[in-house]
Scaffold this active site. Structure first.
Site, mmCIF file in Angstrom:
data_model
loop_
_atom_site.group_PDB
_atom_site.id
_atom_site.type_symbol
_atom_site.label_atom_id
_atom_site.label_comp_id
_atom_site.label_asym_id
_atom_site.label_seq_id
_atom_site.Cartn_x
_atom_site.Cartn_y
_atom_site.Cartn_z
ATOM 1 N N ASP A 1 -39.936 16.918 -11.890
ATOM 2 C CA ASP A 1 -39.909 17.036 -10.413
ATOM 3 C C ASP A 1 -41.351 17.079 -9.892
ATOM 4 O O ASP A 1 -41.710 16.377 -8.941
ATOM 5 C CB ASP A 1 -39.204 18.327 -9.970
ATOM 6 C CG ASP A 1 -37.724 18.368 -10.308
ATOM 7 O OD1 ASP A 1 -36.903 18.282 -9.387
ATOM 8 O OD2 ASP A 1 -37.396 18.498 -11.505
ATOM 9 N N THR B 1 -31.464 17.439 -9.599
ATOM 10 C CA THR B 1 -32.132 17.979 -10.797
ATOM 11 C C THR B 1 -31.110 18.515 -11.796
ATOM 12 O O THR B 1 -31.321 18.430 -13.009
ATOM 13 C CB THR B 1 -33.144 19.080 -10.393
ATOM 14 O OG1 THR B 1 -34.033 18.529 -9.430
ATOM 15 C CG2 THR B 1 -33.958 19.557 -11.583
#
Ligand code: AMP
Ligand code: MG
Length: 325
Positions: free
Chosen positions: A45, A126
């Site tokens: 990320d 995610t």
């Protein structure tokens, strides 16, 4: 990056680089460093956001940015090995040596207040990424608060959704008024995409894998009330907008997970342009236009409903009936 690139071209190029970084991390054993709200975040990320915002800062320094990640949590939680791995991932992606502080500066780049605002989710989904499932590198560009351009890089999406063995990796891109297109993530050959023309009875419905991100029971009631019988399939992330845009489903519905939940602009801005430019329609659950102008959470809307247009009214009516129970 090339100085003469348009915002859309830059978004496509940087999403592709970021996707390579994410794939590299997902091929290992990606670990979550949970944020304070317990939502997961990984080095991918942070790396993906650094790549995209480095490009934005370099080419469009006068554009504003809203992005999911910031470095406060990274700085206070990453150990030395994680810092070195992040720096190595980003250095490798940009083909040069980056320093940790520089990487942090890219991640935290927010630009000035501007008519242009980039809404970036460096890894949307995610939780799917950590499971080895679907995720997207999502970039939406607002102009005067209205979604203008969108890019969704979907590294795990099969090129042919009906054939799970087909090669994976699709990138969607759209510019307001110019239509939507897709291309193999690793190749060339853009093709236009268009929503399907199925009606409500046959409509296929998309929702989140994570039940906590919505209200799957409400979706099932909506289908019953509206007589929608094409099935309910659950995917992580904004790949749902891409699947709708390429005509493989007719409805993406995102009921609120709790009454006070408000959507994040980076979870929708890119996908909205892709879906609308493919001929779809996107509103909230009440059929009200999405309002991205609040500069943070989408406080003026309740949930999201994206459809091929044809089934939109039936879906809104089904939701109203389902909510009345
Ligand atoms: P999806 O994979 O479609 O479920 O969407 C992933 C996104 O859901 C993440 O990027 C989060 O921003 C968002 N999210 C996190 N918590 C919630 C929640 N409680 N309700 C709705 N969305 C959420
Ligand atoms: Mg997200």
């Amino acid at each position: 990056m090339n100085a003469s690139e348009s915002p859309l071209e830059l978004a496509i190029a940087s999403a592709r680089v970021a996707a390579r970084l994410c794939r590299k991390v997902q091929a290992g054993i990606p670990a979550s460093m949970d944020k304070d709200d317990r939502s997961p975040v990984t080095l991918a990320d942070y790396g993906s956001q650094a790549i995209i915002l480095r490009a934005v800062q370099e080419s469009f320094p006068d554009h504003g940015v809203m992005s999911e990640e910031g470095t406060a949590h990274l700085r206070s939680n990453a150990d030395q090995a994680q810092v070195e791995r992040l720096v190595a991932l980003v250095s490798d992606a940009i083909g040069g040596k980056a320093e940790f502080e520089q990487v942090c500066n890219w991640i935290d780049h927010s630009g000035p207040s501007s008519a242009w605002a980039w809404c970036i989710d460096p890894i949307d989904g995610t939780k799917g990424f950590l499971r080895g499932d679907q995720y997207a590198i999502a970039i939406g560009i607002l102009r005067e608060g209205v979604p203008f351009a969108g890019v969704l890089a979907c590294p795990n999406l099969p090129l042919d959704l009906d054939d799970p063995e087909s090669p994976r990796g699709v990138i969607f891109a759209a510019l307001r008024g110019e239509g939507a297109k897709r291309c193999p993530l690793d190749g060339e050959g853009w093709e236009s995409v268009r929503v399907s023309d199925r009606s409500a009875a046959d409509a296929r419905v998309l929702g989140s894998v994570e039940s906590a991100h919505g209200d799957p029971a409400l979706v099932v009631r909506m289908m019953e009330d509206a007589g929608i019988e094409g099935g309910f399939v659950r995917f992580d992330s904004q790949v749902k907008y891409g699947i709708l845009a390429q005509g493989d489903a007719e409805i993406y519905v995102r009921p609120r997970s709790r009454p006070d939940w408000r959507e994040n602009p980076w979870d929708h801005a890119g996908g909205v342009v892709v879906a609308e430019e493919a001929g779809g329609r996107v509103t909230d659950l009440d059929g009200k236009a999405l309002d991205f102008s609040s500069g943070g959470k989408m406080v003026h809307n309740r949930g999201v409903l994206a459809t091929n247009g044809i089934v939109h009214e039936a879906a809104v009516a089904g939701l109203q009936a389902a909510e009345a129970i």
